[in-house]
Structure formats: C-alpha cells, structure tokens
Motif scaffolding. Structure first.
Motif, PDB file in Angstrom:
ATOM      1  N   VAL A 146      15.292  -6.171 -34.809  1.00 21.48           N
ATOM      2  CA  VAL A 146      15.946  -6.861 -35.826  1.00 21.48           C
ATOM      3  C   VAL A 146      15.101  -6.712 -37.194  1.00 21.48           C
ATOM      4  O   VAL A 146      13.787  -6.822 -37.069  1.00 21.48           O
ATOM      5  CB  VAL A 146      16.109  -8.252 -35.478  1.00 21.48           C
ATOM      6  CG1 VAL A 146      17.094  -8.204 -34.318  1.00 21.48           C
ATOM      7  CG2 VAL A 146      15.002  -8.954 -35.032  1.00 21.48           C
ATOM      8  N   GLN A 147      15.805  -6.838 -38.125  1.00 20.41           N
ATOM      9  CA  GLN A 147      15.031  -6.826 -39.512  1.00 20.41           C
ATOM     10  C   GLN A 147      14.280  -8.206 -39.757  1.00 20.41           C
ATOM     11  O   GLN A 147      14.807  -9.237 -39.777  1.00 20.41           O
ATOM     12  CB  GLN A 147      15.910  -6.388 -40.852  1.00 20.41           C
ATOM     13  CG  GLN A 147      14.966  -6.458 -41.846  1.00 20.41           C
ATOM     14  CD  GLN A 147      15.729  -5.701 -43.075  1.00 20.41           C
ATOM     15  OE1 GLN A 147      17.050  -5.599 -43.083  1.00 20.41           O
ATOM     16  NE2 GLN A 147      15.142  -5.784 -44.254  1.00 20.41           N
ATOM     17  N   PHE A 164      10.986  -4.170 -39.401  1.00 16.03           N
ATOM     18  CA  PHE A 164      11.653  -4.468 -38.053  1.00 16.03           C
ATOM     19  C   PHE A 164      10.832  -5.065 -37.055  1.00 16.03           C
ATOM     20  O   PHE A 164       9.718  -4.771 -37.055  1.00 16.03           O
ATOM     21  CB  PHE A 164      12.639  -3.424 -37.536  1.00 16.03           C
ATOM     22  CG  PHE A 164      13.584  -2.844 -38.442  1.00 16.03           C
ATOM     23  CD1 PHE A 164      14.937  -3.272 -38.221  1.00 16.03           C
ATOM     24  CD2 PHE A 164      13.490  -1.798 -39.260  1.00 16.03           C
ATOM     25  CE1 PHE A 164      15.835  -2.785 -38.974  1.00 16.03           C
ATOM     26  CE2 PHE A 164      14.582  -1.368 -39.956  1.00 16.03           C
ATOM     27  CZ  PHE A 164      15.986  -1.885 -39.896  1.00 16.03           C
ATOM     28  N   ASN A 175      18.907   2.927 -38.080  1.00 18.56           N
ATOM     29  CA  ASN A 175      19.703   2.927 -36.821  1.00 18.56           C
ATOM     30  C   ASN A 175      19.193   2.992 -35.650  1.00 18.56           C
ATOM     31  O   ASN A 175      19.520   2.454 -34.525  1.00 18.56           O
ATOM     32  CB  ASN A 175      20.877   4.081 -36.934  1.00 18.56           C
ATOM     33  CG  ASN A 175      21.836   3.809 -38.121  1.00 18.56           C
ATOM     34  OD1 ASN A 175      21.942   2.927 -38.634  1.00 18.56           O
ATOM     35  ND2 ASN A 175      22.465   4.843 -38.742  1.00 18.56           N
ATOM     36  N   GLU A 220      17.659  -0.541 -34.689  1.00 16.68           N
ATOM     37  CA  GLU A 220      18.634  -1.435 -34.360  1.00 16.68           C
ATOM     38  C   GLU A 220      19.144  -0.817 -32.798  1.00 16.68           C
ATOM     39  O   GLU A 220      19.620  -2.018 -31.933  1.00 16.68           O
ATOM     40  CB  GLU A 220      19.750  -1.440 -35.070  1.00 16.68           C
ATOM     41  CG  GLU A 220      19.485  -1.933 -36.525  1.00 16.68           C
ATOM     42  CD  GLU A 220      20.393  -1.886 -37.592  1.00 16.68           C
ATOM     43  OE1 GLU A 220      21.594  -1.447 -37.161  1.00 16.68           O
ATOM     44  OE2 GLU A 220      20.225  -2.725 -38.607  1.00 16.68           O
TER      45      GLU A 220
END
Length: 317
Positions: free
Chosen positions: A306-307, A153, A298, A301
């Motif tokens: 963001v990935q 991430f 989770n 996020e």
C-alpha cells in the motif's frame, strides 16, 4: 537579523546540533530521520557525517537544520534528506540560505550534483502540508528543480505472503559484479521509465553506470543473498530483483528486460523477493517507484503493498 551557519567538526558536535530537530511533513520516513536512534546509528555507521550537517543560528537560537545521507564507503552523500524549517517568520529565507551553503560546500568537496529528497504525504498535491510548500519555495530560491515525483509503498505481514507462480526460474548471483547480473541490469535501462536512469544515461556509458549502481545498491539492498536473476520457461532472461534481509527492509530494484515486458513479470519478481524477505523475518518491506512508472505501481499493489507516502526528488541547477 544576522544569521550564522554552522558546520560541525565531530560526530558528537553534529549530534548535539541536530538533536531535537523535528519534521513537519507528517510521514513516517520524514519523522524517522530526526529521531535520536536514527541519528546515533547513522553517525556511528558513517551514513551521516559532521561535514554533511548545516545548522542556522540567530541570537543563540537554532533556527533551521539540514543534513545529508550516504554510504559509508563513499566520499560524497547521495541525498540531502533531513530538513527542519524552524518557527522563525523568515524560515523560508533561512532554509534557502542553508541550502545554498550546503550546495556550495558539497560542490567544493567535489560533488557535481546535489539532490534533495522530500517525503510528503501521499495526497500532497491536493492537500500539501505548509512545511512542504515552504520547503519547495526555499528549494526553488536556492536554484533546485524537481527531477521526479515518486510513490513509496509498504508491505507488512497483514497483507499476506504473496504467491509466486511457476513462470519464472530464479537463480542466485555471486555478487554485485556478477557478469550475468550486470548484463541484466544494463539491459533493463533500455526504455526505462525511471527518471534518474534516463538522466544519468544522457552523459554516462550504460555498462559503467550499471556497475557503479550495483556496487552502491549493496549499501541499501544488500547483502546479495536474496538477489536473483530470473528466466522464463524457455530459458530466456526475464529480469532481476534485489532486496535485503532483516526486520525493516527494502525492495532494491525490480527490472524486466525490454523484450519480456508486458507479461506481468514485474509482479512475479516482486512477489518472489517479498516472500523471501518474509521468510527472513521481515515485518515491513518498503519499495518506491516513479509516478510515471504505472506498471511498477500496479505490481506493488498486486503483491499487497500500500502507498505509505510520496517522494519529491529535486536537483541543484
């Protein structure tokens, strides 16, 4: 056709052999490790070393390359993470031979377990790049097996600096051997969803493993200026978080002790660290978690990460 594998003797030889390598995985981290800037800096810092480089040659051509990465103070590398398949028709077989040679050499040098890290795009399962398919085939032929798949991430200031609630009190630590930190880290092992931790605890004492990993953590998430242990409003230990200051930095570890899970504290720990890193001038913060660790994904996020890509960890059988 005859294949020869070279293991250089000096950083200068290693740089010459690796210069011009390219990754075909199409992700930031896979492309980064083959750049001249990265390689020059890594060899100067002893994070890469000549004895951790293998290149395959045929008829005067370089037809495949492989290199490992580790901490300056360690005798052995952590991971093999630089791969170039080349363009030969037998590139899978060539990479297989490189991997076999690397495993043989590293084991002869005293490393018990060799780990590979591949960094494919986030959607690699649905649309794998050809290079990933070939690398996985070579790894399988060289007797590697997948240990875990992970997600990487990224946070940037465009996401906004996260808010930090008042449910936790954050306290600094004196160093990686701070007994409060070490105890908190050891306690987070219980019920851990991290595949590396689960695997290590099959043969390792938890307190010994915690001390070793915290000492290693300084190499990629230190200094400890921003490391914190956290307590709830009643003064009970909730968990810990580590990370480093700078422009491009890492979230080292976010851990919640077993009795405090389910309260959303992972989000609070990560938010505190990301805010602190932003205050230190971070333009990019990177963190990773196993695919199975849905609560941590989770939390990333929720904080605005963001990935960026995925990661596949393989270990030698």
């Amino acid at each position: 056709m005859h294949l020869s594998i070279t293991r250089p003797n000096t950083p200068e030889q290693a740089l010459a052999l690796l210069r011009g390598a390219r990754s075909e995985l199409g992700t930031y981290i896979a492309d980064l490790v083959v750049t001249d800037d990265h390689l020059t800096t890594a060899f100067a810092a002893r994070k890469r070393r000549p004895e951790w480089v293998w290149t395959a040659h045929r008829d005067g051509r370089t037809v495949g390359r492989l290199a490992a990465w580790g901490a300056p103070a360690n005798d052995h590398p952590w991971i093999v993470d630089l791969f170039e398949l080349g363009a030969e028709p037998d590139r899978v077989e060539t990479m297989t031979e490189l991997l076999r040679q690397a495993v043989a050499d590293l084991r002869a040098d005293g490393l018990e377990q060799v780990e590979l890290n591949l960094h494919p795009p986030a959607g690699w399962r649905d649309d794998p790049p050809p290079a990933l398919t070939d690398l996985l085939a070579a790894a399988k032929a060289a007797r590697f097996e997948i240990l875990v798949t992970r997600r990487r991430f990224r946070w940037t200031p465009d996401a906004g600096v996260p808010s930090v609630g008042d449910r936790l009190r954050f306290e600094p630590v004196s160093g990686p051997d701070d007994p409060v930190l070490a105890d908190a880290y050891r306690r987070t092992f219980e019920g851990s969803l991290d595949a590396h931790t689960q695997r290590s605890l099959r043969t390792r004492d938890a307190a010994e493993l915690a001390a070793e990993e915290l000492a290693d953590m300084v190499n990629y998430a230190g200094p400890v200026d921003g490391w914190r242990v956290a307590y709830d409003v009643d003064g009970a230990l909730a968990g810990l978080v580590t990370g480093d200051p700078g422009t491009k930095v890492f979230t080292g570890y976010v851990g919640v002790v077993p009795e405090q899970r389910g309260h959303g504290y992972a989000r609070e720990l990560l938010a505190w660290m990301t805010r602190w890193q932003a205050e230190q001038g971070a333009e990019k913060v990177v963190g990773e978690t196993d695919d199975a660790n849905v609560p941590m994904a989770n939390a990333f996020e929720a904080v605005g990460f963001v990935q960026e890509s995925a990661r596949i960890d393989l270990v030698s059988g």
